[in-house]
Design an enzyme around this catalytic site. Structure first.
Site, short mmCIF file in Angstrom:
data_model
loop_
_atom_site.label_atom_id
_atom_site.label_comp_id
_atom_site.label_asym_id
_atom_site.label_seq_id
_atom_site.Cartn_x
_atom_site.Cartn_y
_atom_site.Cartn_z
N HIS A 303 14.23 -3.38 -6.17
CA HIS A 303 14.09 -3.75 -4.76
C HIS A 303 14.44 -2.54 -3.91
O HIS A 303 15.34 -1.78 -4.23
CB HIS A 303 15.05 -4.91 -4.40
CG HIS A 303 14.65 -5.62 -3.16
ND1 HIS A 303 15.01 -5.18 -1.92
CD2 HIS A 303 13.88 -6.72 -2.96
CE1 HIS A 303 14.51 -5.99 -0.99
NE2 HIS A 303 13.82 -6.93 -1.59
N ASP A 360 11.19 -12.51 -6.82
CA ASP A 360 9.92 -12.89 -7.47
C ASP A 360 10.05 -13.13 -8.96
O ASP A 360 9.12 -13.63 -9.59
CB ASP A 360 8.90 -11.77 -7.23
CG ASP A 360 8.51 -11.72 -5.76
OD1 ASP A 360 8.68 -10.67 -5.13
OD2 ASP A 360 8.08 -12.77 -5.24
C1 SDX Z 1 9.54 -8.44 -2.49
O1 SDX Z 1 11.36 -5.57 1.03
C2 SDX Z 1 11.61 -6.82 0.84
O2 SDX Z 1 12.55 -7.39 1.35
C3 SDX Z 1 10.61 -7.54 -0.06
C4 SDX Z 1 10.97 -8.95 -0.51
C5 SDX Z 1 10.96 -9.92 0.66
O3 SDX Z 1 11.65 -10.94 0.57
O4 SDX Z 1 10.17 -9.70 1.61
O5 SDX Z 1 12.25 -8.95 -1.10
C6 SDX Z 1 9.97 -9.48 -1.52
O6 SDX Z 1 8.56 -7.79 -2.24
C7 SDX Z 1 10.38 -8.20 -3.72
C8 SDX Z 1 9.84 -7.00 -4.59
C9 SDX Z 1 8.69 -7.53 -5.44
N1 SDX Z 1 8.02 -6.41 -6.16
C10 SDX Z 1 8.15 -6.26 -7.48
O7 SDX Z 1 8.86 -6.94 -8.19
C11 SDX Z 1 7.30 -5.11 -8.04
C12 SDX Z 1 8.12 -4.30 -9.03
N2 SDX Z 1 9.16 -3.57 -8.27
C13 SDX Z 1 8.90 -2.16 -8.00
O8 SDX Z 1 7.57 -1.89 -7.69
C14 SDX Z 1 9.95 -1.56 -7.08
O9 SDX Z 1 11.17 -1.93 -7.55
C15 SDX Z 1 9.90 -1.83 -5.59
C16 SDX Z 1 8.59 -1.46 -4.99
C17 SDX Z 1 10.20 -3.26 -5.31
C18 SDX Z 1 11.01 -1.00 -4.93
O10 SDX Z 1 10.76 0.31 -5.23
P1 SDX Z 1 11.73 1.46 -4.71
O11 SDX Z 1 13.01 0.99 -4.18
O12 SDX Z 1 10.91 2.33 -3.85
O13 SDX Z 1 12.17 2.14 -6.05
P2 SDX Z 1 11.53 3.42 -6.59
O14 SDX Z 1 10.05 3.18 -6.69
O15 SDX Z 1 12.02 4.56 -5.79
O16 SDX Z 1 12.17 3.45 -8.06
C19 SDX Z 1 13.45 4.00 -8.30
C20 SDX Z 1 13.50 4.16 -9.82
C21 SDX Z 1 12.28 4.92 -10.35
O17 SDX Z 1 12.66 5.50 -11.58
P3 SDX Z 1 13.02 7.15 -11.55
O18 SDX Z 1 11.81 7.81 -10.90
O19 SDX Z 1 14.28 7.25 -10.71
O20 SDX Z 1 13.18 7.49 -13.00
O21 SDX Z 1 13.45 2.86 -10.42
C22 SDX Z 1 12.26 2.73 -11.16
C23 SDX Z 1 11.31 3.81 -10.68
O22 SDX Z 1 10.39 4.17 -11.70
N3 SDX Z 1 11.74 1.40 -10.88
C24 SDX Z 1 11.20 0.61 -11.79
C25 SDX Z 1 10.87 -0.57 -11.12
N4 SDX Z 1 11.21 -0.46 -9.83
C26 SDX Z 1 11.75 0.78 -9.68
N5 SDX Z 1 10.97 0.81 -13.12
C27 SDX Z 1 10.38 -0.25 -13.76
N6 SDX Z 1 10.04 -1.42 -13.17
C28 SDX Z 1 10.27 -1.60 -11.87
N7 SDX Z 1 9.93 -2.77 -11.30
#
Ligand code: SDX
Length: 426
Positions: A303, A360
């Site tokens: 998140h 989710d």
């Molecule tokens: C919602 O914003 C809100 O409030 C949204 C929400 C709401 O109520 O409105 O809460 C609802 O949208 C919840 C989120 C639903 N999405 C997912 O579940 C999709 C999977 N999640 C990821 O795509 C991700 O976690 C995000 C988009 C939600 C957040 O991404 P960030 O904070 O920008 O994190 P990042 O991309 O900078 O990642 C940081 C690290 C990275 O690794 P490194 O580069 O440091 O090695 O964490 C890893 C990422 O690769 N990472 C994940 C991951 N999410 C982040 N690795 C594997 N699986 C994941 N889901």
């Protein structure tokens, strides 16, 4: 706390006011930055940028706290209803018994769609995604329920009720269309959540047994999705609304933003993954290793704000536990989900990146237990988030200093260039 932040650029020192919210959130007001320094602040994806002051929802991502108008989500989940919490988020306080009754009555009276809107449903292919129908039909509502230039609080309350109530009707009608059954109209006999379930699952030849546990599980789902400060779809409402576009267009834009798999579309992606893992008897440990080697994302995890447990996921997991332990109900997806969570909570890759289950991850399992089809999951998210979008739009719209949102950019394209006639082009 200091009153100002000092910035030294090109050998000159500038001071910018420091601001602090009621919960200690601190910010630097850089609204005069470009005019005074000639510099922009660059913050791609706005991870460090506040787009507004708001008194609706407070999130502490470090501590896993979520409160609507100061009330902890855990208390509302345990004691409130979706309609009562919607009133709280929109009007800023819990309603009196009369206010709640009037609001509920208004929602009921506003639940019918103009009969001409049926042509929209007929015009879409049967297998159209219900989010496409929802965003299209919501945008068209402005032509059936025109929003005047200046409107009274009563008119504003009416189109707020229209959107909360008609979104639910559009969702149910979209489902009926997809299965070729006749629309079931909303009924004055039922309250909000029961009305939706009745429109979804009853038919002229089949009643619908209203299981109180199922009604409560859906109420819980909707309460937990009500608002979440400036997430992607909510900041879209503010952005589109700031141009003076009508409320229906602003909400339709938010529905489109929510549809993305990184946002509200994740609940559908989570269940599609879990279904595949069960169907293909996936080795979960091996799959988690693929996540760690970045071959795949773990949908429903991570998140932008929560770097601790998403309180909504904790509550939804408890609801799942209750449902899967009901006599006669099992869901193999829940066991796989628990296994994934267990691995993630003990593996340093996830711990070090503070990757926890978000709203989710379990929400789809609750919807499955209610027999909501997977392609309707994000629509249910939209029904839940509607009061939050409306509250945020109202807060933006009521701001006496409101202006059109217009971010800037750092241009990285070609410098001055000239037109070359075709004959001279290579
Ligand atoms: C919602 O914003 C809100 O409030 C949204 C929400 C709401 O109520 O409105 O809460 C609802 O949208 C919840 C989120 C639903 N999405 C997912 O579940 C999709 C999977 N999640 C990821 O795509 C991700 O976690 C995000 C988009 C939600 C957040 O991404 P960030 O904070 O920008 O994190 P990042 O991309 O900078 O990642 C940081 C690290 C990275 O690794 P490194 O580069 O440091 O090695 O964490 C890893 C990422 O690769 N990472 C994940 C991951 N999410 C982040 N690795 C594997 N699986 C994941 N889901």
């Amino acid at each position: 706390m200091e009153k100002t932040a000092r910035l030294i650029v090109d050998g000159k020192e500038y001071e910018f006011p420091l601001i602090e919210g009621t919960e200690g959130e601190r910010g630097i007001d850089i609204s005069t930055l470009r005019a005074r320094t000639g510099y922009l602040a660059l913050d791609e994806t706005y991870a460090n940028t506040g787009i507004c002051r708001s008194s609706i929802t407070f999130i502490d991502g470090e501590k896993g706290i979520l409160r609507y108008r100061g009330i902890p989500i855990e208390e509302l989940a345990a004691k409130s209803t979706f309609v009562e919490s919607a009133y709280l988020v929109i009007h800023g306080r819990l309603p009196s018994e009369k206010e709640l009754g009037d609001f509920s009555e208004l929602l009921n009276k506003s639940s019918l769609l103009h009969e001409d809107l049926q042509h929209f449903f007929i015009g879409f292919p049967n297998n159209a995604h219900p989010m496409a129908l929802l965003s299209t039909i919501v945008a068209s509502l402005s032509q059936f329920y025109p929003v005047p230039e200046n409107f009274s609080p009563e008119i504003e309350n009416q189109f707020i009720a229209n959107l909360i109530s008609q979104t639910r009707t559009i969702a149910a009608f979209s489902y009926k269309k997809s299965i070729g059954e006749p629309f079931v109209y909303p009924s004055y006999k039922y309250r909000f959540t029961q009305n939706f379930l009745n429109m979804m699952f009853s038919s002229p030849v089949r009643g619908y047994e209203h299981d109180p546990d199922i009604i409560r599980a859906l109420e819980l789902f909707l309460i937990l999705h009500l608002d979440h400060e400036q997430n992607c779809s909510t900041s879209t409402v503010r952005m589109v609304g700031s141009s003076g576009a009508n409320i229906y267009s602003s909400i339709s834009a938010a529905i489109c933003a929510l549809w993305g798999p990184l946002h509200g579309g994740a609940n559908q992606a989570v269940v599609a993954d879990l279904e595949r893992f069960v169907r293909e008897k996936t080795d979960i440990r091996k799959m988690m290793d693929e996540v760690k080697s970045k071959k795949r994302k773990l949908m429903g995890f991570g998140h932008r704000v929560y770097k601790n447990r998403d309180p909504r996921a904790i509550i939804l997991k408890e609801a799942c536990n209750k449902i899967v332990n009901k006599p006669g109900y099992t869901d193999p997806l829940f066991d796989v989900a628990s296994q994934i969570e267990e691995i993630a909570l003990t593996d340093d890759y996830f711990i070090s990146r503070r990757l926890y289950p978000n709203v989710d991850f379990y929400s789809g399992l609750v919807l499955r237990a209610i027999n909501i089809p997977v392609n309707m999951f994000t629509v249910l998210f939209a029904i839940g988030r509607m009061p939050g979008w409306l509250a945020q739009w109202k807060e933006m719209s009521d701001n006496p200093n409101k202006k059109i949102s217009r971010p800037r950019q750092i241009y990285t394209g070609r410098t001055i260039n000239h037109y070359v006639p075709m004959s001279a082009r290579k």
